[in-house]
Design a protein around this motif. Structure first.
Motif, PDB file in Angstrom:
ATOM      1  N   ARG A 243      -2.660   5.036  -1.405  1.00 41.90           N
ATOM      2  CA  ARG A 243      -3.311   4.732  -0.389  1.00 41.90           C
ATOM      3  C   ARG A 243      -2.042   3.297   0.120  1.00 41.90           C
ATOM      4  NH1 ARG A 243      -8.878   3.453   2.374  1.00 41.90           N
ATOM      5  NH2 ARG A 243      -8.174   3.264   4.334  1.00 41.90           N
ATOM      6  N   SER A 244      -1.995   2.544  -0.361  1.00 42.61           N
ATOM      7  CA  SER A 244      -1.187   1.504  -0.104  1.00 42.61           C
ATOM      8  C   SER A 244      -0.030   1.549   0.320  1.00 42.61           C
ATOM      9  CB  SER A 244      -1.623  -0.165  -0.817  1.00 42.61           C
ATOM     10  OG  SER A 244      -0.267  -1.201   0.041  1.00 42.61           O
ATOM     11  N   ILE A 245       0.779   1.782  -0.583  1.00 42.97           N
ATOM     12  CA  ILE A 245       2.279   2.304  -0.357  1.00 42.97           C
ATOM     13  C   ILE A 245       2.990   3.397   0.302  1.00 42.97           C
ATOM     14  CG2 ILE A 245       2.449   0.595  -2.978  1.00 42.97           C
ATOM     15  CD1 ILE A 245       3.059   3.867  -4.222  1.00 42.97           C
ATOM     16  N   THR A 246       1.776   4.210   0.418  1.00 41.97           N
ATOM     17  CA  THR A 246       2.210   5.412   1.325  1.00 41.97           C
ATOM     18  C   THR A 246       1.592   5.200   2.783  1.00 41.97           C
ATOM     19  OG1 THR A 246       0.247   6.872   1.030  1.00 41.97           O
ATOM     20  CG2 THR A 246       2.707   7.355  -0.061  1.00 41.97           C
ATOM     21  N   ARG A 247       1.851   4.274   3.232  1.00 39.82           N
ATOM     22  CA  ARG A 247       0.501   3.913   4.399  1.00 39.82           C
ATOM     23  C   ARG A 247       1.420   3.663   5.530  1.00 39.82           C
ATOM     24  NH1 ARG A 247      -2.397  -0.627   3.188  1.00 39.82           N
ATOM     25  NH2 ARG A 247      -4.521   0.797   3.738  1.00 39.82           N
ATOM     26  N   ASN A 248       3.296   2.683   5.355  1.00 41.99           N
ATOM     27  CA  ASN A 248       4.100   2.478   6.136  1.00 41.99           C
ATOM     28  C   ASN A 248       5.735   3.238   4.686  1.00 41.99           C
ATOM     29  OD1 ASN A 248       2.414   1.092   7.874  1.00 41.99           O
ATOM     30  ND2 ASN A 248       2.574  -0.434   6.319  1.00 41.99           N
ATOM     31  N   ARG A 249       5.798   3.785   4.639  1.00 40.72           N
ATOM     32  CA  ARG A 249       6.831   3.993   3.661  1.00 40.72           C
ATOM     33  C   ARG A 249       7.367   5.704   3.548  1.00 40.72           C
ATOM     34  NH1 ARG A 249       6.442  -0.047  -1.781  1.00 40.72           N
ATOM     35  NH2 ARG A 249       8.150   1.109  -2.643  1.00 40.72           N
ATOM     36  N   GLU A 250       8.284   5.916   4.041  1.00 45.15           N
ATOM     37  CA  GLU A 250       8.511   6.931   4.671  1.00 45.15           C
ATOM     38  C   GLU A 250       9.334   7.193   3.642  1.00 45.15           C
ATOM     39  OE1 GLU A 250      11.645   9.932   7.664  1.00 45.15           O
ATOM     40  OE2 GLU A 250      10.608   7.675   7.863  1.00 45.15           O
ATOM     41  N   ASN A 251       9.632   7.045   2.994  1.00 45.32           N
ATOM     42  CA  ASN A 251      10.934   7.346   1.475  1.00 45.32           C
ATOM     43  C   ASN A 251       9.494   7.010   0.634  1.00 45.32           C
ATOM     44  OD1 ASN A 251      13.542   7.189   2.985  1.00 45.32           O
ATOM     45  ND2 ASN A 251      13.875   5.072   2.872  1.00 45.32           N
ATOM     46  N   THR A 252       9.348   6.729   0.457  1.00 47.22           N
ATOM     47  CA  THR A 252       8.370   7.003  -0.625  1.00 47.22           C
ATOM     48  C   THR A 252       7.000   7.419  -0.397  1.00 47.22           C
ATOM     49  OG1 THR A 252       7.994   4.048  -0.839  1.00 47.22           O
ATOM     50  CG2 THR A 252       6.493   5.370  -1.389  1.00 47.22           C
ATOM     51  N   ARG A 253       6.771   8.028   0.769  1.00 44.17           N
ATOM     52  CA  ARG A 253       5.787   9.413   0.776  1.00 44.17           C
ATOM     53  C   ARG A 253       6.372  10.165   0.667  1.00 44.17           C
ATOM     54  NH1 ARG A 253       4.258   6.770   5.389  1.00 44.17           N
ATOM     55  NH2 ARG A 253       5.324   7.841   7.615  1.00 44.17           N
TER      56      ARG A 253
END
Length: 536
Positions: A243-253
């Protein structure tokens, strides 16, 4: 149904009459229904026969499936039916009812939508029409027919602290503009911030699913390992991290939305541990913000789990589930599947939630789902219009409920139900009383009246009784340019005293943000400017 060889396979559905006599040694076999009582498409004993524009009679569900798939089957005589108009065949229905009564056979039941999809798909394959379907749509239909919703129970026993970010309804008003051109509603002219600027293709999505054993990153491997752990603490740790790493990182999502990770995440959506469930659903919302991820998520069978969370999850989990369904429904390829999987009743229930975010996102999900004609009919038949009208009258979610009602007024069933529910009188009363909170909402009231005026023999009489002309004259003098245009067209119809030949299915909805219309920046950006999508 056969293809080019002229042969036909009939799937006959009927029910044995119960017998109270045990003294007879002879069992009466149920009679075979006459051929004319069988639907030429589905092969079932027709429960709701309808006649289409070409004069053929079919089961209503079969017609709906063919329309949803944009498919016109080749019949036994070589002709192809025209589904542009659908009218109940009361004569055949009455004849079937009489035959059942005289033969001691139970009345036929409507076939399941999913089973008819399977039959039609077989027919499409035999007629070599199946390759014309998009890959994503073909897979979605298979998921609809093969995977019914799963029901779980939940225990809300654990809670997390306040979330950093939430879905936000935005401050702008919505505006629906009805135009008299044929076709289905147009796309939103303003895309939500969760849409990625980069485009994706069905072929790309298909290749990922055909090759699930591609390279796996160390980050993904670690998350998947913990999500599959039997230790609840590790599951919780994994979904909080995701949840934390996909909150703001588009490439990670984008990079983490793989079949492996989604397969590991799916069972956690229905975890009985609230902390795990809440963070799992919030993570799914974050992943769904990217346009290229939306179809993947639906195809991997998350929708039934999201529906179940709406039914029995914790309050915070329900907020996220409603937001996820709204996000997924923004993709037009997902809408029919979401509607077929049973999302309507839970979303209608969500409109009355104590949580404002659940109410708002449930309304937005329903709005997007009802852009599909078949979904409008489903929602109307669930008895939604009286509830929606009651909410509209009470002022709850008025502007958004009005958007849904405008969509429903574009189908014959919805139009009839709205007229039965005194929608015209309600809209006129609000326009007269100046209770509406904005010009755009007033404009939408006129748009709803305009939608109801199309193809309805009842509208003129109802409008006269409600004194529509009086309020429309005032709108023509003081309303916005678009409202004045719609008011003039309605008055022209009423003065002419006739119909223009259009029907409720010929309406389109154009949402134009440049004219004070709908601004769909529903996701609150971290910096508040909406430039980048921000999750939870």
């Amino acid at each position: 149904m056969g293809g080019g060889n002229g042969k036909r396979r009939w799937r006959i559905s009927f029910h044995r009459p119960s017998s109270s006599s045990s003294s007879s040694d002879t069992k009466l076999e149920p009679k075979q229904p006459p051929k004319e009582f069988l639907c030429p498409i589905s092969g079932t004993f027709m429960s709701d026969p309808v006649v289409v524009a070409s004069g053929h009679t079919f089961e209503r569900v079969a017609v709906q499936v063919c329309r949803d798939l944009n498919f016109s089957p080749s019949l036994e005589d070589g002709s192809r039916p025209d589904f542009s108009t659908v009218i109940s065949n009361l004569a055949i229905r009455s004849t079937i009812s009489s035959w059942c009564k005289n033969s001691g056979t139970e009345l036929p039941r409507a076939p399941e939508y999913g089973s008819v999809v399977s039959v039609v798909r077989e027919s499409m394959a035999s007629q070599k029409d199946l390759p014309d379907l998009r890959v994503s749509e073909r897979e979605l239909l298979r998921a609809v027919s093969d995977n019914p919703p799963v029901i779980f129970s939940h225990a809300a026993t654990e809670f997390l602290g306040p979330r950093v970010n939430h879905f936000d309804s935005g401050s702008s008003e919505e505006s629906v503009i009805v135009v008299p051109s044929p076709g289905t509603p147009l796309h939103l002219t303003t895309r939500p911030a969760c849409y990625s600027s980069s485009s994706s293709s069905s072929a790309t999505v298909e290749s990922e699913f055909q090759n699930p054993n591609g390279p796996i990153s160390e980050e993904e491997d670690k998350l998947v390992s913990k999500m599959k752990s039997s230790e609840i603490f590790e599951q919780e740790e994994a979904v909080i991290s995701l949840r934390s790493i996909t909150r703001n990182r588009e490439n990670t999502r984008i990079s983490l939305c793989t079949p492996r990770l989604l397969d590991a995440l799916r069972p956690l959506i229905v975890s009985r541990y609230t902390a795990v469930q809440v963070n799992a659903v919030a993570s799914l919302v974050n992943l769904s913000l990217e346009k290229s991820n939306k179809v993947k998520i639906v195809r991997l069978k998350f929708v039934p789990h999201l529906i179940d969370v709406l039914k029995g999850g914790s309050d915070e989990a329900q907020e996220h589930a409603a937001g996820a369904l709204f996000s997924l429904a923004l993709n037009e390829d997902n809408r029919m599947a979401i509607g077929a999987l049973g999302a309507f009743q839970p979303l209608m229930y969500g409109l009355r939630s104590e949580s404002e975010r659940t109410r708002n996102d449930s309304a937005l999900a329903l709005y997007n789902l009802t852009l599909v004609p078949s979904n409008r009919v489903k929602l109307v038949r669930l008895g939604a219009i009286p509830s929606l009208l009651a909410m509209f009258k009470s002022g709850k979610l008025r502007s958004r409920v009005l958007l849904i009602l405008c969509n429903l007024a574009a189908c014959t069933e919805g139009q009839s139900a709205m007229l039965d529910g005194d929608a015209v009188e309600c809209l006129v009363s609000l326009l007269k009383g100046r209770e509406l909170d904005s010009e755009s909402t007033r404009e939408n009231c006129v748009a709803a009246l305009y939608a109801l005026s199309h193809g309805s023999l009842r509208f003129r009489a109802v409008a006269k009784e409600a004194r529509v002309m009086e309020v429309l004259k005032e709108v023509e003098e003081r309303g916005t340019e678009r409202a004045r245009e719609k008011a003039r067209r309605i008055m022209q119809k009423l003065r002419a005293g006739g119909e223009d030949g259009e029907d409720g299915n010929g309406l389109s909805f154009d949402l134009d943000s440049d004219s004070g219309g709908l601004n769909m920046n529903w996701f609150r950006g971290r910096n508040g400017n909406g430039a980048n999508s921000t999750g939870f």
